[in-house]
Design a protein around this motif. Structure first.
Motif, PDB file in Angstrom:
ATOM      1  N   THR A  98      -6.025   4.978  -4.648  1.00  8.53           N
ATOM      2  CA  THR A  98      -4.712   5.571  -4.893  1.00  8.53           C
ATOM      3  C   THR A  98      -4.138   5.047  -6.205  1.00  8.53           C
ATOM      4  OG1 THR A  98      -4.311   5.795  -2.512  1.00  8.53           O
ATOM      5  CG2 THR A  98      -2.387   5.832  -3.962  1.00  8.53           C
TER       6      THR A  98
ATOM      7  N   TYR B 101      -6.832   1.730  -0.848  1.00 11.42           N
ATOM      8  CA  TYR B 101      -5.611   1.791  -1.640  1.00 11.42           C
ATOM      9  C   TYR B 101      -5.885   1.657  -3.135  1.00 11.42           C
ATOM     10  CZ  TYR B 101      -0.866   1.175  -3.233  1.00 11.42           C
ATOM     11  OH  TYR B 101       0.331   1.345  -3.896  1.00 11.42           O
TER      12      TYR B 101
ATOM     13  N   ALA C  32      -1.948   8.926   5.483  1.00 13.64           N
ATOM     14  CA  ALA C  32      -1.734   7.708   4.687  1.00 13.64           C
ATOM     15  C   ALA C  32      -0.897   6.703   5.494  1.00 13.64           C
ATOM     16  CB  ALA C  32      -1.021   8.065   3.386  1.00 13.64           C
ATOM     17  N   PRO C  33      -1.117   5.402   5.313  1.00 17.18           N
ATOM     18  CA  PRO C  33      -1.962   4.778   4.286  1.00 17.18           C
ATOM     19  C   PRO C  33      -3.392   4.519   4.716  1.00 17.18           C
ATOM     20  CG  PRO C  33      -0.710   3.089   5.395  1.00 17.18           C
ATOM     21  CD  PRO C  33      -0.303   4.393   6.025  1.00 17.18           C
TER      22      PRO C  33
ATOM     23  N   HIS D  47      -5.274  -6.494   2.007  1.00 21.06           N
ATOM     24  CA  HIS D  47      -4.442  -5.883   0.972  1.00 21.06           C
ATOM     25  C   HIS D  47      -4.640  -6.563  -0.384  1.00 21.06           C
ATOM     26  CE1 HIS D  47      -2.410  -3.599   4.114  1.00 21.06           C
ATOM     27  NE2 HIS D  47      -2.330  -4.726   4.797  1.00 21.06           N
TER      28      HIS D  47
ATOM     29  N   ASP E  51       0.816  -1.214   0.000  1.00 26.08           N
ATOM     30  CA  ASP E  51       0.000   0.000   0.000  1.00 26.08           C
ATOM     31  C   ASP E  51       0.851   1.266   0.000  1.00 26.08           C
ATOM     32  OD1 ASP E  51      -1.991  -1.859   0.091  1.00 26.08           O
ATOM     33  OD2 ASP E  51      -2.893  -1.184   1.960  1.00 26.08           O
ATOM     34  N   GLY E  52       1.945   1.190  -0.762  1.00 26.81           N
ATOM     35  CA  GLY E  52       2.774   2.370  -0.956  1.00 26.81           C
ATOM     36  C   GLY E  52       3.798   2.633   0.118  1.00 26.81           C
TER      37      GLY E  52
END
Length: 387
Positions: free
Chosen positions: A255, A252, A246-247, A175, A106-107
């Motif tokens: 995004t 997500y 974030a996150p 996720h 998630d980045g």
């Protein structure tokens, strides 16, 4: 002795009348709220173990909640995150030391050991669950195996026979965008497991939940099983407003897709109408319903009423007994918090201590439903839902 008899009567009668599907009917807003064993019974035993799920059921849970991640060979196992470092003994196993790595989820980078780097055989043979919270009982660390989703379903079915009431499962896809990116998409694997169990149908005791939206839209096209949109935030500010760092600020998949907006947009009337096009309910973090400061509860929001008006269930998370994990205005008395949210009309609660949630529900129903009072004091077995 009399207290024991009364407690037994409450448990027996409540278990008999509270179908785990009752709240889903939502006929007139009076359905008994569900009690969901959040990760099993993590207030007492390590998260996501068959032993923890079984304890939650014995303590009164209507549903048990497995978070699902995928192994290297594509099996779904119950873990809170793809990263196993916090909830298992993997860091103590020298044979797996070289599998420690950093992964972007998630980045954001995470360092640890990841389920997708292990086969199911390795997970079963070597890896054991541990209690991730230092202030909870650590005596059971390393004692319990990591279950598959199939095993969780089988347990729910077996315990349903044992306790004489239907126990449901409330899986979360963890996720999903990350799992898709590594070729281990969760959704079809989840549906295949439900199909093997005969539970891939609308009236099955199943809810599927996710913090992302795209995978729920996909599932909506693939199954009639009920779906729940989870709604998050990062923290609560001093004034009781929500912090969207974030996150934990947005789904997500938004995004990735370049969609703007925050989780809070999903609880506006327009957002709820959008959710209704692909899901059956929302699972908001509790402060979306009623937030707090260190000194007082803030006025409740319109989220429950607006969601019900849109035809959506509302099942907030997570209720815990420790004073440090409760809103301060409840004075460290967890029953007060449960009853407050039951009064606000929620359709269920996620709890780390389902015995407390169960007792609070019985108290709430005794105080608000004279028929329930009559049911508890009658000699006959009650066999209806409170709806």
């Amino acid at each position: 002795m009399k207290l024991g008899i009364i407690a037994a009567a409450i448990f027996a009668a409540a278990s008999a009348v509270m179908s785990p599907l009752a709240a889903a009917d939502h006929k007139d807003g009076k359905a008994a709220p569900l009690v969901i064993g959040h990760r099993g019974a993590p207030g007492y035993l390590p998260d996501h173990t068959l032993e923890g799920y079984a304890l939650a059921i014995e303590l009164g849970a209507d549903f048990i909640e497995p978070d699902l991640v995928a192994t290297k060979d594509g099996f779904l196992i119950a873990r809170h995150e793809p990263n196993l470092v916090d909830t298992t003994n993997v860091s103590q196993l020298p044979q797996f030391a070289n599998r420690k790595r950093t992964v972007m989820i998630d980045g954001f980078p995470q360092e640890g050991w990841f389920a997708s780097d292990f086969t199911l055989a390795e997970v079963k043979q070597y890896i054991r669950a541990k209690q991730p919270l230092a202030d909870r009982d650590q005596r059971f660390n390393g004692k319990f195996a990591i279950p598959t989703f199939d095993e969780v379903i089988a347990l729910a079915k077996r315990k349903s026979d044992d306790v004489g009431r239907t126990i449901g499962v409330y899986p979360e896809t963890k996720h999903p965008t990350y799992h898709q990116s590594i070729g281990l998409a969760l959704e079809d694997r989840l549906l295949a497991a439900l199909s093997r169990a005969g539970w891939n149908r609308r009236d099955a005791p199943v809810f599927i939940q996710s913090f992302e939206t795209a995978n729920l839209r996909y599932l909506n096209r693939k199954t009639s099983v009920r779906l729940i949109q989870l709604i998050d935030a990062n923290d609560i500010n001093a004034d009781g407003s929500l912090d969207f760092t974030a996150p934990y600020d947005r789904p997500y998949d938004w995004t990735v897709a370049g969609r703007t907006g925050l989780f809070k947009d999903l609880v506006t009337p327009a957002g709820l109408a959008e959710v209704k096009t692909y899901a059956d309910g929302i699972g908001p973090w509790k402060p979306y319903i009623q937030s707090w400061t260190s000194a007082a509860l803030l006025p409740p929001t319109n989220v429950v009423a607006d969601a019900h008006k849109a035809g959506l269930l509302v099942v907030p998370y997570t209720f815990r007994n420790e004073a440090s994990r409760m809103p301060p205005p409840f004075g460290g008395v967890p029953v007060r918090e449960y009853i407050r949210f039951y009064e606000l009309g929620v359709d269920g609660v996620f709890s780390d201590f389902v015995d407390t949630a169960f007792a609070a529900r019985a108290m709430f129903l005794l105080a608000t439903d004279s028929n329930y009072d009559e049911c508890l004091t009658a000699t006959r077995k009650c066999d209806r839902d409170f709806d």
